[in-house]
Design a protein around this motif. Structure first.
Motif, short mmCIF file in Angstrom:
data_model
loop_
_atom_site.label_atom_id
_atom_site.label_comp_id
_atom_site.label_asym_id
_atom_site.label_seq_id
_atom_site.Cartn_x
_atom_site.Cartn_y
_atom_site.Cartn_z
N GLU A 1 23.02 -6.93 -23.90
CA GLU A 1 21.59 -7.14 -24.07
C GLU A 1 21.21 -8.62 -23.90
O GLU A 1 20.22 -8.95 -23.24
N GLN A 2 22.02 -9.52 -24.45
CA GLN A 2 21.77 -10.95 -24.30
C GLN A 2 21.88 -11.38 -22.84
O GLN A 2 21.06 -12.15 -22.34
N LYS A 3 22.88 -10.86 -22.14
CA LYS A 3 23.06 -11.22 -20.74
C LYS A 3 21.97 -10.61 -19.86
O LYS A 3 21.56 -11.22 -18.87
N LEU A 4 21.49 -9.43 -20.21
CA LEU A 4 20.37 -8.82 -19.48
C LEU A 4 19.11 -9.67 -19.65
O LEU A 4 18.36 -9.89 -18.70
N ALA A 5 18.89 -10.15 -20.86
CA ALA A 5 17.72 -11.00 -21.12
C ALA A 5 17.81 -12.30 -20.32
O ALA A 5 16.82 -12.74 -19.74
N ALA A 6 19.00 -12.89 -20.26
CA ALA A 6 19.19 -14.12 -19.49
C ALA A 6 18.97 -13.86 -18.00
O ALA A 6 18.36 -14.67 -17.30
N TYR B 1 35.19 -4.77 -8.69
CA TYR B 1 34.25 -4.77 -9.82
C TYR B 1 33.47 -6.09 -9.82
O TYR B 1 32.24 -6.09 -9.98
N ARG B 2 34.18 -7.19 -9.64
CA ARG B 2 33.53 -8.51 -9.68
C ARG B 2 32.56 -8.70 -8.52
O ARG B 2 31.53 -9.36 -8.67
N GLU B 3 32.90 -8.13 -7.37
CA GLU B 3 32.07 -8.26 -6.16
C GLU B 3 30.65 -7.78 -6.40
O GLU B 3 29.69 -8.38 -5.92
N ILE B 4 30.49 -6.69 -7.15
CA ILE B 4 29.15 -6.12 -7.33
C ILE B 4 28.55 -6.38 -8.70
O ILE B 4 27.40 -6.04 -8.95
N ALA B 5 29.32 -7.00 -9.58
CA ALA B 5 28.84 -7.19 -10.96
C ALA B 5 27.75 -8.25 -11.05
O ALA B 5 27.90 -9.35 -10.52
N ASP B 6 26.68 -7.90 -11.73
CA ASP B 6 25.65 -8.86 -12.09
C ASP B 6 26.02 -9.52 -13.41
O ASP B 6 25.65 -10.66 -13.68
N ILE B 7 26.73 -8.75 -14.24
CA ILE B 7 27.13 -9.19 -15.58
C ILE B 7 28.57 -8.73 -15.81
O ILE B 7 28.92 -7.61 -15.46
N VAL B 8 29.37 -9.61 -16.42
CA VAL B 8 30.74 -9.24 -16.81
C VAL B 8 30.85 -9.40 -18.32
O VAL B 8 30.50 -10.46 -18.86
N VAL B 9 31.30 -8.35 -18.98
CA VAL B 9 31.46 -8.37 -20.43
C VAL B 9 32.85 -7.84 -20.76
O VAL B 9 33.26 -6.81 -20.24
N THR B 10 33.56 -8.55 -21.63
CA THR B 10 34.88 -8.09 -22.06
C THR B 10 34.72 -7.08 -23.19
O THR B 10 34.01 -7.32 -24.16
N SER B 11 35.38 -5.94 -23.01
CA SER B 11 35.30 -4.88 -24.04
C SER B 11 36.66 -4.72 -24.71
O SER B 11 37.20 -3.64 -24.77
#
Length: 188
Positions: free
Chosen positions: A170-175, A147-157
């Motif tokens: 949304e905040q991480k996409l904007a960044a 998962y980490r290998e291809i992740a552009d963003i990691v969010v804890t759910s």
């Protein structure tokens, strides 16, 4: 490369079963006015049978082959939010297709949170074992690096609401969009 991926408008959610990919994905798609697709539901629609039946008749390998064929088609669509199956990252071809065709968001959760969300779900073939909680821990340990290998963003759910998770994404996409040449991974 990052700018091109951002232009396609595709967002791909990866993570273990019970991380909230479908729930968060549906809310994220609604919020961003994108089309939501759940890969597992789409596979069931294409085959006409539930995933446990595919596992029973064709084994995990048969299921993974069908999943890979479907993912190739799904990632070519535009402006979608795609919730992948928890094991979609097991095949290199799937990881490459996801990474090349959209922004990959890893929904991360603890084994305790995953167990609380999946323990009563009989529609999870890999958890039909003597110790499903231990199986969840094993799957997470095996798959987390993928998962980490291809992740552009990691969010804890974990314990936060779906709204809070969507807002963080949304905040991480904007960044990510603001710094397209910066290092891709935005871990949280």
């Amino acid at each position: 490369m990052r700018a091109a991926k951002h232009m396609t408008g595709n967002l791909f959610l990866v993570g273990p079963m019970g991380a909230g990919k479908t729930t968060v994905g549906r809310a994220l798609a609604r919020h961003l006015q994108k089309t939501f697709i759940d890969a597992d539901q789409e596979l069931e629609r294409h085959t006409g049978v539930r995933i446990p039946v595919i596992f029973e008749l064709e084994g995990e390998e048969g299921f993974r082959r069908r999943e890979a064929d479907l993912l190739r088609e799904l990632v070519s669509r535009r402006d979608i939010v795609l919730a992948t199956g928890g094991g979609a990252v097991l095949r290199e071809e799937n990881r490459a297709a996801l990474a090349a065709n959209g922004i990959v968001i890893y929904l991360k959760a603890s084994v305790d949170d995953l167990w609380a969300r999946t323990r009563h779900d009989r529609n999870r073939p890999l958890l039909q074992t003597a110790d499903p909680r231990a199986k969840l821990a094993e799957l997470l340990q095996q798959r987390d690096p993928l998962y980490r290998e291809i992740a552009d963003i990691v969010v804890t759910s974990g314990q936060q609401s779906v709204h809070q998770v969507v807002r963080e994404i949304e905040q991480k996409l904007a960044a990510l969009a603001a710094a397209p040449t910066a290092h891709a991974n935005t871990h949280g």
